[in-house]
Write an enzyme that holds these catalytic residues in place. Structure first.
Site, PDB file in Angstrom:
ATOM      1  N   ALA A 176      -4.768   7.416  -4.204  1.00  0.00           N
ATOM      2  CA  ALA A 176      -3.493   7.103  -4.654  1.00  0.00           C
ATOM      3  C   ALA A 176      -3.608   5.589  -4.683  1.00  0.00           C
ATOM      4  O   ALA A 176      -2.937   4.648  -4.054  1.00  0.00           O
ATOM      5  CB  ALA A 176      -2.332   7.192  -3.621  1.00  0.00           C
ATOM      6  N   SER A 180       0.811  -1.283   0.043  1.00  0.00           N
ATOM      7  CA  SER A 180      -0.180  -0.042   0.117  1.00  0.00           C
ATOM      8  C   SER A 180       0.794   1.323   0.188  1.00  0.00           C
ATOM      9  O   SER A 180       2.019   1.375  -0.361  1.00  0.00           O
ATOM     10  CB  SER A 180      -0.902   0.107   1.305  1.00  0.00           C
ATOM     11  OG  SER A 180      -1.933   0.979   0.978  1.00  0.00           O
ATOM     12  N   ASN A 181       0.398   2.273   0.521  1.00  0.00           N
ATOM     13  CA  ASN A 181       1.144   3.820   0.481  1.00  0.00           C
ATOM     14  C   ASN A 181       0.351   4.488   1.531  1.00  0.00           C
ATOM     15  O   ASN A 181      -0.313   3.959   2.074  1.00  0.00           O
ATOM     16  CB  ASN A 181       1.300   4.509  -0.853  1.00  0.00           C
ATOM     17  CG  ASN A 181      -0.182   4.604  -1.339  1.00  0.00           C
ATOM     18  OD1 ASN A 181      -0.944   5.504  -0.899  1.00  0.00           O
ATOM     19  ND2 ASN A 181      -0.603   3.912  -2.418  1.00  0.00           N
ATOM     20  N   ALA A 182       1.148   5.479   1.957  1.00  0.00           N
ATOM     21  CA  ALA A 182       0.878   6.397   3.001  1.00  0.00           C
ATOM     22  C   ALA A 182      -0.218   7.533   2.523  1.00  0.00           C
ATOM     23  O   ALA A 182      -0.348   8.511   3.360  1.00  0.00           O
ATOM     24  CB  ALA A 182       2.099   7.084   3.486  1.00  0.00           C
TER      25      ALA A 182
END
Ligand code: C5P
Length: 212
Positions: A89, A22-24
């Site tokens: 995102a 995943s991402n932040a």
């Protein structure tokens, strides 16, 4: 008044039942866009990946995990909307196969095969009706203006919001809004809620008024 589909937050791509890529992304920009759009009299349909923040009450809020699920939800709701703001995102890659059981350590390097996920903004942009518009975000670290315009064209966007990596999980940001001819139509810096109002104002003047 417009009916606006907003994607927000990250997506998760599972490797096994408990681990994911995943991402932040925090969903803060999405939350600011929902608030600004609603204050300015628009309806918002929100498709969000997993985030901790609370969104302002939207007309509809659909929670998803994966990029595929985000695309499916958007494909279902976009036909009833005037436009899309792609503030999410989404993960660009997923595991080619999700392990049925937790991946165990073997003492050897682990090789994963990742395959590309669909691009939501590009998919909807390609199939939008003449009376619909799409706005994408571009987060660039170098050749920012050129890359943002390339992205705008590749994803068939009507506007692209260019920002930098300092935007992630931050309360403030600095943006440039670029139109389909590559011109910077607005540039702002400040709290995300102020930027969201500026983005919605530009959408109103450049895209919504053009529909009337
Ligand atoms: O190519 P990049 O990820 O930098 O493009 C960012 C824009 O594309 C954002 O508007 C984001 O929401 C959208 N995007 C998407 N689907 C993906 C990846 C990015 O809609 N799989």
């Amino acid at each position: 008044m417009a009916r606006i589909l907003i994607t927000t937050g990250p997506t998760r791509e599972y490797l096994d039942p408990v681990r994911f890529i995943s991402n932040a992304s925090s969903g803060k920009m999405g939350a600011a866009l929902i608030a600004a759009a609603q204050l300015r009299g628009h309806e918002t349909i929100v498709v969000s990946g997993p985030v901790r923040i609370e969104y302002p009450a939207a007309t509809k809020l659909i929670w998803v995990n994966t990029t595929d699920e985000m695309l499916q939800a958007c494909e279902q709701h976009f036909p009833d909307c005037d436009g899309l703001i792609g503030a999410a995102a989404p993960c660009d890659y997923r595991a080619s196969e999700i392990a049925n059981h937790k991946i165990r350590k073997t003492g050897e390097p682990l090789q994963l095969t990742l395959v590309e996920t669909p691009d939501i903004v590009a998919s909807l942009g390609k199939r939008k009706r003449r009376d619909q518009w799409t706005v994408g975000f571009a987060l660039e670290t170098e050749d920012a203006h050129f890359r943002a315009i390339t992205k705008l064209q590749q994803k068939s966007c009507d506007l692209v919001v260019l920002n930098g990596p300092q935007a992630i999980d931050a309360d403030e940001n600095s943006i440039q809004i670029i139109n389909a001819t590559g011109h910077i139509v607005a540039a702002h810096q400040g709290p995300k809620i102020d930027l969201a109002h500026q983005i919605i104002k530009v959408i109103e003047s450049q895209l919504i008024s053009a529909q009337l």
